[in-house]
Motif scaffolding. Structure first.
Motif, short mmCIF file in Angstrom:
data_model
loop_
_atom_site.label_atom_id
_atom_site.label_comp_id
_atom_site.label_asym_id
_atom_site.label_seq_id
_atom_site.Cartn_x
_atom_site.Cartn_y
_atom_site.Cartn_z
N MET A 168 -6.91 -4.13 16.10
CA MET A 168 -5.94 -4.11 15.47
C MET A 168 -5.62 -3.08 14.53
O MET A 168 -6.79 -2.41 13.85
CB MET A 168 -5.99 -5.54 14.34
N LEU A 169 -4.60 -2.66 14.22
CA LEU A 169 -4.07 -1.53 13.22
C LEU A 169 -3.11 -1.91 12.33
O LEU A 169 -2.18 -2.16 12.69
CB LEU A 169 -3.98 -0.24 14.10
N SER A 170 -3.36 -1.58 10.90
CA SER A 170 -2.16 -1.60 9.91
C SER A 170 -1.99 -0.43 9.07
O SER A 170 -2.91 -0.02 8.73
CB SER A 170 -2.23 -3.00 8.98
N VAL A 171 -0.96 0.11 9.16
CA VAL A 171 -0.59 1.40 8.26
C VAL A 171 0.61 0.75 7.28
O VAL A 171 1.54 0.55 7.70
CB VAL A 171 -0.31 2.47 8.78
N ALA A 172 0.34 0.64 5.84
CA ALA A 172 1.43 0.25 4.94
C ALA A 172 1.41 1.03 3.79
O ALA A 172 0.46 1.33 3.33
CB ALA A 172 0.89 -1.19 4.70
N ASP A 173 2.42 0.84 2.99
CA ASP A 173 2.61 1.39 1.68
C ASP A 173 2.06 0.26 0.68
O ASP A 173 2.30 -0.74 1.01
CB ASP A 173 4.36 1.58 1.31
N VAL A 174 0.95 0.81 -0.10
CA VAL A 174 0.44 0.08 -1.11
C VAL A 174 0.91 0.38 -2.58
O VAL A 174 0.26 1.50 -2.98
CB VAL A 174 -0.95 -0.11 -0.76
N PRO A 175 1.57 -0.65 -3.24
CA PRO A 175 1.69 -0.05 -4.68
C PRO A 175 0.66 -0.89 -5.78
O PRO A 175 0.25 -1.82 -5.71
CB PRO A 175 2.99 -0.89 -4.83
N ILE A 176 0.10 -0.08 -6.35
CA ILE A 176 -1.01 -0.28 -7.39
C ILE A 176 -0.63 0.43 -8.85
O ILE A 176 -0.53 1.70 -8.78
CB ILE A 176 -2.36 -0.04 -7.07
N ALA A 177 -0.41 -0.54 -9.75
CA ALA A 177 -0.20 0.38 -11.10
C ALA A 177 0.77 1.38 -11.26
O ALA A 177 0.51 2.28 -11.96
CB ALA A 177 -1.47 0.65 -11.60
N GLY A 178 1.97 1.05 -10.41
CA GLY A 178 3.00 2.07 -10.34
C GLY A 178 2.88 3.35 -9.30
O GLY A 178 3.80 3.87 -9.54
N PHE A 179 1.78 3.31 -8.96
CA PHE A 179 1.25 4.49 -7.86
C PHE A 179 1.62 3.63 -6.46
O PHE A 179 1.45 2.45 -6.46
CB PHE A 179 0.15 4.92 -7.98
N HIS A 180 1.95 4.48 -5.57
CA HIS A 180 1.85 4.27 -4.11
C HIS A 180 0.97 5.22 -3.11
O HIS A 180 0.96 6.16 -3.47
CB HIS A 180 3.55 4.05 -3.56
N PHE A 181 0.34 4.45 -2.37
CA PHE A 181 -0.30 5.39 -1.26
C PHE A 181 -0.20 4.78 0.12
O PHE A 181 0.09 3.27 0.22
CB PHE A 181 -1.92 5.44 -1.64
#
Length: 281
Positions: A168-181
């Motif tokens: 399984m593989l997932s690549v996702a936009d992750v928002p944390i405290a106003g930042f995204h990675f």
């Protein structure tokens, strides 16, 4: 939490047939409900239930007369669009050595948390779906879950079972405290050994466009390529409300390649991959 969702994803696959089932409970403000989605190679259905239809007994969950858990699935679902009934029994589950989210499992405000209950297990039994029999004898099963309040704005996900392994593989936009990675989680089970590629282990996305994913972590390299258009519409949560439409192929053509240093552990083309691709080009 006013807005949340919790869902399990069960995939059952023989050499010729694929059936994926997603029971879920969701809440947006004061609106609470649950649902069951059913996906085959060419069709997808979503059936809504009132919140009162959901309950737990031990490790199992129930939605109406439908039961889901580590021993298997029982469905008795009858609507004008979808009539499905039957029982599927699971063999011994194959869980990961530790949480796929790693240290991110401790973060309190993630919009979505992923889990993997079993990378590969046997499935036996049958389901009748609108008059068509889906028969599974010593077939392959996979089980994962998601919880939080929303699916990522952009993401790609793929899963495939194959002789000698599962991935399984997932690549996702992750928002944390106003930042995204761009976050990565991946597990590869190959000939009894578990490999893991993840942001928290140093994994990086080298390519994510046009249905292609290429991940590198140290001397490990995993590639996935979607070879056909994603087509089946599914419901996904936005702040707990199942208002978003995404698309998935439960069984489609794709290529996978996994390398360790100069050695290719496996490379194959299949027509039994599951793929969701919601990344902008």
């Amino acid at each position: 939490m006013d807005n949340y969702f919790y869902g399990w994803y069960f995939k059952c696959q023989s050499e010729t047939q694929t059936l994926s089932i997603i029971p879920a409970v969701h809440r947006s403000g004061q609106k609470k409900s649950c649902s069951i989605q059913v996906i085959t190679k060419n069709h997808a259905w979503s059936v809504a239930y009132p919140a009162a239809a959901f309950h737990r007994t031990g490790k199992d969950i129930w939605i109406g007369k439908n039961q889901f858990g580590e021993r298997g699935i029982h469905l008795a679902l009858h609507t004008p669009e979808l009539d499905i009934c039957g029982d599927l029994r699971f063999g011994a589950l194959c869980p990961l050595k530790y949480d796929i989210m790693g240290p991110f499992s401790l973060f309190p405000f993630l919009e979505c948390r992923h889990s993997v209950q079993s990378m590969k297990h046997l499935v036996c039994g049958s389901m009748n779906v609108n008059g068509q029999e889906y028969s599974f004898q010593n077939a392959y099963g996979y089980w994962e879950g998601d919880e939080g309040h929303s699916f990522p704005k952009e993401y790609a996900w793929t899963q495939c079972g194959f002789p000698g392994g599962s991935l399984m593989l997932s690549v996702a936009d992750v928002p944390i405290a106003g930042f995204h990675f761009r976050g990565i989680i991946s597990a590869v089970l190959w000939k009894g050994k578990e490999y893991r590629l993840a942001t928290y282990l140093g994994a990086k996305t080298m390519l994510a466009q046009e249905g292609r994913l290429r991940i590198i972590q140290g001397d490990l390299e995993l590639e996935a390529r979607l070879l056909e258009k994603v087509r089946s519409p599914l419901k996904a949560p936005v702040h707990g409300d199942m208002a978003r439409t995404i698309h998935e192929n439960a069984a489609c053509q794709a290529c996978f390649k996994f390398r360790k240093g100069d050695y290719t552990l496996f490379a194959f083309k299949t027509n039994q991959a599951s793929f969701e691709y919601e990344l902008r080009q």
